[in-house]
Design a protein around this motif. Structure first.
Motif, PDB file in Angstrom:
ATOM      1  N   HIS A 101       0.846  -1.187   0.080  1.00  0.00           N
ATOM      2  CA  HIS A 101      -0.047  -0.065   0.074  1.00  0.00           C
ATOM      3  C   HIS A 101       0.766   1.181   0.015  1.00  0.00           C
ATOM      4  O   HIS A 101       1.388   1.705   1.054  1.00  0.00           O
ATOM      5  N   GLU A 102       1.170   1.916  -1.065  1.00  0.00           N
ATOM      6  CA  GLU A 102       2.026   2.835  -1.438  1.00  0.00           C
ATOM      7  C   GLU A 102       1.808   4.100  -0.642  1.00  0.00           C
ATOM      8  O   GLU A 102       2.604   4.742  -0.098  1.00  0.00           O
ATOM      9  N   GLN A 103       0.191   4.247  -0.360  1.00  0.00           N
ATOM     10  CA  GLN A 103      -0.086   5.595   0.286  1.00  0.00           C
ATOM     11  C   GLN A 103       0.457   5.536   1.521  1.00  0.00           C
ATOM     12  O   GLN A 103       0.621   6.750   2.357  1.00  0.00           O
ATOM     13  N   ILE A 104       0.222   4.363   2.382  1.00  0.00           N
ATOM     14  CA  ILE A 104       0.620   4.300   3.863  1.00  0.00           C
ATOM     15  C   ILE A 104       1.939   3.811   4.013  1.00  0.00           C
ATOM     16  O   ILE A 104       2.116   3.592   5.220  1.00  0.00           O
ATOM     17  N   GLY A 105       2.584   3.345   3.139  1.00  0.00           N
ATOM     18  CA  GLY A 105       3.629   2.561   3.216  1.00  0.00           C
ATOM     19  C   GLY A 105       3.887   1.464   3.852  1.00  0.00           C
ATOM     20  O   GLY A 105       4.694   1.189   5.090  1.00  0.00           O
ATOM     21  N   ALA A 106       2.930   0.470   3.801  1.00  0.00           N
ATOM     22  CA  ALA A 106       2.656  -0.650   4.779  1.00  0.00           C
ATOM     23  C   ALA A 106       2.157  -1.941   3.526  1.00  0.00           C
ATOM     24  O   ALA A 106       1.819  -1.747   2.487  1.00  0.00           O
ATOM     25  N   ILE A 107       2.596  -2.909   4.163  1.00  0.00           N
ATOM     26  CA  ILE A 107       2.259  -4.111   3.574  1.00  0.00           C
ATOM     27  C   ILE A 107       1.116  -4.860   4.097  1.00  0.00           C
ATOM     28  O   ILE A 107       1.090  -4.885   5.436  1.00  0.00           O
ATOM     29  N   ALA A 108       0.277  -5.288   3.542  1.00  0.00           N
ATOM     30  CA  ALA A 108      -1.000  -6.038   4.009  1.00  0.00           C
ATOM     31  C   ALA A 108      -0.703  -7.283   4.217  1.00  0.00           C
ATOM     32  O   ALA A 108      -0.826  -8.293   3.321  1.00  0.00           O
ATOM     33  N   HIS A 109       0.276  -7.804   5.272  1.00  0.00           N
ATOM     34  CA  HIS A 109       1.086  -9.076   5.290  1.00  0.00           C
ATOM     35  C   HIS A 109       0.005 -10.357   5.576  1.00  0.00           C
ATOM     36  O   HIS A 109      -1.034  -9.780   5.960  1.00  0.00           O
ATOM     37  N   SER A 110       0.572 -11.337   5.372  1.00  0.00           N
ATOM     38  CA  SER A 110      -0.204 -12.509   5.880  1.00  0.00           C
ATOM     39  C   SER A 110      -0.255 -12.552   7.393  1.00  0.00           C
ATOM     40  O   SER A 110       0.449 -12.020   8.350  1.00  0.00           O
ATOM     41  N   ASP A 111      -1.054 -13.354   7.976  1.00  0.00           N
ATOM     42  CA  ASP A 111      -1.432 -13.628   9.241  1.00  0.00           C
ATOM     43  C   ASP A 111      -0.434 -14.532   9.817  1.00  0.00           C
ATOM     44  O   ASP A 111      -0.259 -14.390  11.113  1.00  0.00           O
ATOM     45  N   SER A 112       0.152 -15.273   9.059  1.00  0.00           N
ATOM     46  CA  SER A 112       1.117 -16.299   9.549  1.00  0.00           C
ATOM     47  C   SER A 112       2.394 -15.653   9.946  1.00  0.00           C
ATOM     48  O   SER A 112       2.754 -14.915   8.808  1.00  0.00           O
ATOM     49  N   TRP A 113       3.152 -15.762  10.859  1.00  0.00           N
ATOM     50  CA  TRP A 113       4.709 -15.397  11.255  1.00  0.00           C
ATOM     51  C   TRP A 113       5.505 -16.451  11.337  1.00  0.00           C
ATOM     52  O   TRP A 113       5.216 -17.470  12.045  1.00  0.00           O
ATOM     53  N   GLY A 114       6.798 -16.367  11.057  1.00  0.00           N
ATOM     54  CA  GLY A 114       7.631 -17.299  11.495  1.00  0.00           C
ATOM     55  C   GLY A 114       8.275 -17.062  12.863  1.00  0.00           C
ATOM     56  O   GLY A 114       7.670 -16.217  13.467  1.00  0.00           O
ATOM     57  N   GLN A 115       9.402 -18.104  13.109  1.00  0.00           N
ATOM     58  CA  GLN A 115       9.695 -17.972  14.462  1.00  0.00           C
ATOM     59  C   GLN A 115      10.377 -16.648  14.643  1.00  0.00           C
ATOM     60  O   GLN A 115      10.828 -16.290  15.892  1.00  0.00           O
TER      61      GLN A 115
END
Length: 123
Positions: A101-115
């Motif tokens: 999302h260019e305007q807010i400088g953020a990624i609509a990331h996945s809900d899963s995270w690594g360790q």
């Protein structure tokens, strides 16, 4: 299901360098941005660096000029080259990806995270 495996962290002296690696699966690199995040004790997770599907890079002010994000789409790998490390860079580092999302400088990331991988900068 998206999966992330981070590696490369460790203990480093102030001013030192580290290269973090992230192996990603279940996500299409050509359609998504990839990012590196970190979370220090007692603080919220923050986005440090992102590389878009087109290869554009974006950095948080706190790491601009010191960290470099890169990716190898063929290998499904994302990297973070860190230099001039400071004690305040101490944190657990994670990678993730999604729509940029260019305007807010953020990624609509996945809900899963690594360790994550622990980076400790200390003398």
């Amino acid at each position: 299901q998206v999966q992330w495996v981070e590696s490369g962290g460790g203990l480093v002296q102030p001013g030192g360098s580290l290269r973090l690696s992230c192996a990603a699966s279940g996500i299409v690199f050509s359609r998504n941005a990839m990012g590196w995040y970190r979370q220090a004790p007692g603080k919220q997770r923050e986005l440090l660096a992102a590389v878009t599907s087109d290869g554009d890079t974006h950095y948080a002010e706190s790491v601009k000029g010191r960290f470099t994000i890169s990716k190898d789409s063929a290998k499904h790998m994302v990297y973070l080259q860190m230099s001039s490390l400071k004690p305040e860079d101490t944190a657990v580092y994670y990678c993730n990806g999604g729509t940029w999302h260019e305007q807010i400088g953020a990624i609509a990331h996945s809900d899963s995270w690594g360790q994550g991988t622990q980076v400790t900068v200390s003398s």
